[in-house]
Design an enzyme around this catalytic site. Structure first.
Site, PDB file in Angstrom:
ATOM      1  N   TRP A 601       0.806  -1.214   0.000  1.00 16.54           N
ATOM      2  CA  TRP A 601       0.000   0.000   0.000  1.00 16.54           C
ATOM      3  C   TRP A 601       0.845   1.273   0.000  1.00 16.54           C
ATOM      4  O   TRP A 601       0.525   2.239  -0.682  1.00 16.54           O
ATOM      5  CB  TRP A 601      -0.936  -0.025   1.205  1.00 16.54           C
ATOM      6  CG  TRP A 601      -2.042   0.971   1.135  1.00 16.54           C
ATOM      7  CD1 TRP A 601      -2.913   1.155   0.112  1.00 16.54           C
ATOM      8  CD2 TRP A 601      -2.390   1.925   2.137  1.00 16.54           C
ATOM      9  NE1 TRP A 601      -3.796   2.153   0.423  1.00 16.54           N
ATOM     10  CE2 TRP A 601      -3.500   2.645   1.659  1.00 16.54           C
ATOM     11  CE3 TRP A 601      -1.893   2.226   3.404  1.00 16.54           C
ATOM     12  CZ2 TRP A 601      -4.109   3.653   2.407  1.00 16.54           C
ATOM     13  CZ3 TRP A 601      -2.510   3.226   4.145  1.00 16.54           C
ATOM     14  CH2 TRP A 601      -3.598   3.925   3.643  1.00 16.54           C
ATOM     15  N   LYS A 634       6.083 -15.055  13.286  1.00 20.69           N
ATOM     16  CA  LYS A 634       5.017 -14.246  12.735  1.00 20.69           C
ATOM     17  C   LYS A 634       3.670 -14.925  12.993  1.00 20.69           C
ATOM     18  O   LYS A 634       3.543 -16.130  12.843  1.00 20.69           O
ATOM     19  CB  LYS A 634       5.233 -14.092  11.238  1.00 20.69           C
ATOM     20  CG  LYS A 634       4.231 -13.181  10.570  1.00 20.69           C
ATOM     21  CD  LYS A 634       4.395 -13.163   9.055  1.00 20.69           C
ATOM     22  CE  LYS A 634       3.398 -12.206   8.434  1.00 20.69           C
ATOM     23  NZ  LYS A 634       3.505 -12.138   6.979  1.00 20.69           N
ATOM     24  N   LYS A 637      -2.617 -17.205  10.059  1.00 21.11           N
ATOM     25  CA  LYS A 637      -3.745 -18.127  10.145  1.00 21.11           C
ATOM     26  C   LYS A 637      -3.300 -19.575   9.971  1.00 21.11           C
ATOM     27  O   LYS A 637      -3.767 -20.470  10.657  1.00 21.11           O
ATOM     28  CB  LYS A 637      -4.781 -17.779   9.064  1.00 21.11           C
ATOM     29  CG  LYS A 637      -5.985 -17.051   9.615  1.00 21.11           C
ATOM     30  CD  LYS A 637      -7.143 -17.071   8.625  1.00 21.11           C
ATOM     31  CE  LYS A 637      -6.929 -16.132   7.447  1.00 21.11           C
ATOM     32  NZ  LYS A 637      -8.122 -15.946   6.609  1.00 21.11           N
TER      33      LYS A 637
END
Length: 1044
Positions: A601, A634, A637
RNA sequence: GGGCCUGUAGCUCAGGUGGUUAGAGCGCGGUCCUGAUAAGACCGAGGUCGUUGGUUCGAGUCCAUCCAGGCCCA
């Protein structure tokens, strides 16, 4: 008046109460709407995807966004914080593919793009409720009622407008891109997908191929009578028909060697340092050259594309927009492969000469563009060899064997082996991936590279090394942005192409599309701009006389383009809100995301704004380190180590979590998350403050303290008051400075220090001033001081811990001042009062703390408890400061008299020498300036710059006094266990030896006053509310209390 | 393979421009204190400041190498 607050508090309940208050009173909305003329502070929210549950790492970014905005609001700005949702992209598609059990693009198309995209659309809001609840719960104020959503038509339309502008400026083009491609699924894989499918120890052929020199470079002398070859190495024989160059390292040394092969004499060129490993048979070195000498030599192609029916194209440099250079691929019939220099040529393995096939590897493609090489593509997208080679029609990996056999028969194969390495396979179907140069659409960011770099230098980065480091490095190595994806769920690329004349138009909006589309205008008003609907829009070719029917190209846009477009698309600019530049909505004052967004981004925002407006789209950016689990890995999921925010929030509350995230480490550092440390933060910082607050409200309520009782021109006289107010104003100055420079971490750490000083020195030392029953001016001063400290701290901490700050502020300020803002978050940030800062007193108080600490150490070593009064302490140190704070020292140490030793001579010198000598004697001759030793009747503690000598003799009078304090202390304990009110008056009964009776008599006043006893009665008590028999000082004593 | 970041006590972190004994909080063992406190005070154990070199009179601090971890990109 103030509501007395218990010292025990449930933070989650407090949070809920405050959230309700904010909601009922619309506080967030009003923080913006009630100050229309205030300067704007613009936050750009980096949009999350709501197709998964939020984790603690999302909380991190959101509270860092919040803290700066809350601060700016209190500094008088109007903060715009529009929420947003990222809804497009490959991860969404993959999720749905998995759910539907689809495993290729073909299957998706058979299932139907319309249905497929509908599933995608539904999935991206699946967890939106959870996100909203979490956002609310952690106190992140952001407008979630009117967010921007990347799948909305308005958002897409702005994207089209941007692309059209780039198209008009010549910054959008179609080119080749080396991509990992699955020939079975017929699709490119993202780097993320590639990473999923690496397999170790994959066997591949390892072949050493001979390329015969036909035209040696001018710098090269070759004897034409002996066949001479460049020796190159590859593990992908199937790419050899695509060879158009050989690359060498210009700075390396190469050898020309002569040897016998199958009875023929031949000569080979390869890197000198790789001779040993690659040439097994005996050889003579004929000559050596530098790599640069070899460049431009021509050689005979292994498979001339012209002979085998494969098209020949060639890269050509041309002048592009803005003086830039662009590269185009043009058809040609010439084919003259040659040697070029490549900076990636390695001497690790191979021969130091690299086979280059621009149709395959990405590095090869780059070199091809750079050196204007030929481009030959003899393989189709299903991985089959085309043309009329003897192995045409075979799958590439199966063709390897034919090619090696063919080369061997032609005497062009020097050696062949098996090579084991790590190679990527399709994670879905296990097919080996091919690197394949495919057509792709690019934004020509390189045309503005200098501007990108220059604009970056004006952005405030926290931490600042990102600017020149990770981000600057990335910008300096800028390559054109490949924005097209051969996928379904994304912003469609608005380019229509004519199948007849290849004419293309780029459509910059819905109105424009209507103009170009003939008929069906009514339908277009309702058109969902996604695939497949937009694919059905057919335009008449704009080229006069062509008459073809233009169709949209099938690609959609990289989802990073969507997020990079948000500064404009969130306002549907320029169709609406054309004034965002003038009114300050562009560029953003502040953005904040984690460091993995540098190439995400942070880049897409910067690139699009620079191309469109020539300036960066954000002024300040906090770049957060990643949040790791307790073992330093880290959170993800897949691993299943994500911490659910609720598990923390429901126990410790939002403020503790926020405070921990702000202060545990600086924003740029990676941080290990630990719920234990959140709890420590809660106890050490928030509950300490809470207890000061509780102390204040309890006593202020008893004494009916009201801030109005403090005269307007009041200036503190009491030393403790002056000290803590001085500390407070230094604190205000520093915390404001830290917050102003986007540093909540040091703000929080500084506040912690102050809270510790306030609780453990100011309140502890001032307690008795609050207990005294008369309402004298000193007591009022203490109330006024503590009140000011608490109110100021609540404001200072409001951006960090908005819930507790609000609770304290509302009870301390709103209750007594109806004119004050009804929320701490609508109040002004405190400003320091320099007239209250007294550095000298702060220094003196620091000394008082040090002397007290040394005196306590001396007591402890001498075995004399603090409750036992002592006669004298002698201190050498800063004499002026000592005299100033001697009262505090005497009280803290429970000593009758303090003697200041003015000069370091006489007694002071003698004490010091004895301590030094004794310390050295017991410590292997070492003395580091610190020591604690007995010297005659004194225990002497020495530290650099300070010496404390404590008279530890206890006279009978002092012993009685000590006993009196002991007795009072025991009675207090009884009061507490019996849960008497602080103000309850009592009668005390006692039984014990003569010493006790004597002290009860001689120190009756003291004991009675301390314990609020109306009477001290010898004997037992039948209806006692509290009673205890205890051993102390070798005596058995029974005490009993009851309220009157 | 390339870029960037990190490595100081069991844990989480401080340690401007190199300078006498490397600190704090938590945890641990002990002692004490307590009319706010899930608190506080004192003592103690615990560190070759990731490794190896170098620069320097002097390196946790500067340089280089390597090792380990993380992220991004190949």
């Amino acid at each position: 008046m103030f509501t007395p607050v218990p010292s025990r508090v449930s933070m989650p309940e407090l949070d809920a109460r405050i959230l309700q208050y904010w909601k009922d009173n619309d506080v967030f909305r009003r923080s913006e709407s009630e100050r229309p003329d205030a300067p704007l502070f613009m936050l750009y929210e980096g949009p999350p995807t709501a197709n998964g549950s939020p984790g603690i790492h999302h909380v991190l970014a959101r509270v860092f966004k919040d803290v700066i905005c809350r601060y700016r609001t209190m500094k008088g700005y109007r903060c715009l914080r529009k929420g947003g949702w990222d809804t497009h992209g490959l991860p969404v598609e993959l999720e749905i593919e998995k759910e539907l059990g689809l495993s290729s693009k073909r299957e998706i198309e058979e299932y139907g793009i319309e249905k497929f995209n509908q599933k995608c659309r539904e999935s991206v809001f699946r967890y939106v409720k959870e996100w909203e609840v979490m956002t609310d719960r952690i106190g992140f104020w952001v407008d979630m009622d009117d967010p921007y959503v990347t799948l909305h038509n308005d958002f897409i339309e702005t994207g089209w407008w941007i692309l059209k502008k780039l198209w008009d400026d010549g910054l959008l083009y179609e080119g080749l891109r080396g991509t990992p491609h699955c020939p079975r699924c017929e699709t490119s894989l993202s780097s993320h997908e590639v990473a999923l499918g690496y397999q170790e120890n994959t066997p591949d052929p390892s072949v050493f191929v001979k390329f015969r020199i036909t035209e040696p470079a001018a710098t090269l002398t070759i004897d034409g009578s002996v066949p001479t070859y460049f020796l190159a190495w590859t593990t992908t024989p199937w790419t050899l028909p695509g060879n158009t160059a050989l690359a060498v390292d210009a700075n390396a040394q190469y050898s020309l060697v002569e040897l016998e092969d199958d009875g023929n004499t031949e000569r080979l060129i390869l890197a000198s340092e790789l001779l040993e490993t690659n040439v097994e048979q005996p050889y003579n070195i004929v000559a050596t050259f530098s790599g640069a000498d070899l460049v431009d030599s021509g050689y005979e192609p292994l498979y001339h594309p012209g002979v085998y029916g494969t098209d020949i194209r060639r890269f050509e440099h041309k002048a592009g927009p803005g003086g830039s250079q662009i590269t185009e691929l043009v058809s040609t019939s010439d084919f003259a492969p040659r040697v070029v220099a490549g900076d990636f040529v390695s001497m690790e393995d191979g021969t130091g000469i690299v086979h280059i096939a621009p149709a395959f590897g990405d590095e090869d493609l780059g070199l091809g563009r750079d050196k204007e090489l030929a481009f030959v593509q003899p393989v189709n997208l299903t991985g089959l060899i085309t043309g009329n080679y003897s192995f045409a029609g075979k799958f590439v990996k199966d063709a390897d064997e034919d090619i090696m056999k063919d080369l061997s028969e032609r005497g062009l194969l020097h050696r062949r082996d098996i090579y084991r390495h790590t190679y990527p396979f399709c994670w879905r179907c296990d097919t080996p991936l091919l690197y394949y140069a495919k057509s792709s659409w690019y934004i020509r960011t390189t045309a503005q590279k200098d501007r990108l770099v220059e604009g970056n230098s004006s952005i405030n980065w926290y931490p600042d090394y990102i600017r020149e480091g990770r981000f600057g490095e990335w910008l300096r190595n800028n390559v054109d942005w490949a924005i097209s994806r051969e996928r379904y769920w994304g912003t469609p690329i608005p380019i229509w192409q004519c199948p007849v004349c290849s004419n293309r138009v780029c459509v910059g909006g819905v109105a424009e599309l209507k103009d170009l589309a003939n008929g069906s205008v009514a339908e277009l008003d309702e058109l969902d701009l996604h695939r497949p609907y937009v694919d059905d829009v057919v335009l008449s070719c704009t080229k006069s006389g062509c008459g073809g029917q233009m169709r949209r190209i099938p690609e959609v846009m990289d989802a990073w383009f969507d997020s990079g477009a948000m500064p404009f698309a969130q306002w549907h600019y320029p169709f609406d809100n054309s004034e965002i530049e003038a009114d300050g909505r562009f560029p953003a004052d502040y953005i904040c995301e984690a460091v993995d967004q540098t190439r995400g981004w942070f880049y897409s925002l910067h690139a699009l704004a620079t191309l469109l407006k020539g300036e960066p789209s954000y002024k300040n950016v906090i770049c957060l380190g990643l949040i790791l689990d307790s073992r330093g890995h880290k959170m993800s999921k897949h691993v299943g180590n994500v911490v659910q925010p609720d598990t923390i929030l429901d126990v410790q509350g939002a403020d503790a979590l926020r405070w921990y995230l702000f202060t545990a480490s600086h924003p740029g550092e990676p941080r290990r998350f630990s719920d234990k440390l959140v709890n420590e933060t809660l106890r050490r910082v928030l509950l300490t403050l809470w207890n000061v607050y509780s102390f204040f409200t309890n006593y202020a309520s008893i004494d009916q303290f009201h801030p109005d009782q403090v005269p307007a021109d009041w200036k503190p006289e009491n030393e403790l008051d002056r000290w803590i107010l001085s500390e407070l104003n230094v604190l205000v100055e520093q915390v404001d400075g830290y917050m102003d420079s986007y540093n909540p971490t040091d703000s929080g750490r500084r506040l912690q220090e102050f809270i510790d000083q306030l609780s453990n020195w100011y309140v502890r030392r001032s307690r008795r001033r609050f207990w005294k029953s008369e309402n004298d001016t000193d007591k009022l001063s203490a109330y006024a001081t503590l009140y000011r400290c608490l109110v100021t701290v609540s404001k200072l901490m409001a951006p960090l811990a908005p819930f507790m700050a609000e609770e304290i502020y509302r009870n301390l300020v709103c209750v007594v001042d109806s004119a004050a803002p009804d929320s701490v978050h609508l109040a002004s940030y405190p400003e320091p009062d320099a007239t209250l800062i007294d550095r000298d007193l702060m220094e003196a108080t620091r000394l008082a703390m040090q002397v007290s600490s040394m005196g306590r150490a001396a007591r402890s070593r001498a075995g004399v408890k603090v409750r036992q009064p002592l006669a004298e302490v002698r201190v050498w140190g800063h004499a002026g400061h000592l005299r100033q704070v001697q009262g505090q020292i005497l009280e803290e140490l429970n000593i009758k008299q303090l003697t200041v030793l003015d000069k370091f001579e006489g007694e002071a010198q003698a004490y010091f020498d004895t301590v030094r000598d004794a310390t050295q004697a017991s410590n292997k001759g070492e003395f580091d300036g610190r020591g604690l030793q007995q010297v005659d009747d004194y225990w002497v503690s020495v530290e650099p710059g300070c010496l404390v000598a404590l008279d530890t003799r206890v006279s009978p009078d002092l012993a009685d006094e000590g006993l009196a304090r002991e007795i009072a202390h025991r009675i207090q304990g009884l009061r507490r266990t019996a849960q008497f009110d602080l103000t309850d008056r009592i009668v005390t009964y006692y039984q014990g030896p003569d010493d006790v009776a004597r002290v009860m008599a001689t120190h009756a006043d003291y004991i009675s006053q301390e314990t609020l006893s109306e009477e001290l009665v010898a004997g037992s008590l039948g209806d006692a509310e509290g009673s205890e028999t205890q051993q102390f000082e070798g005596m058995e004593v029974t005490l009993a209390v009851k309220r009157v």
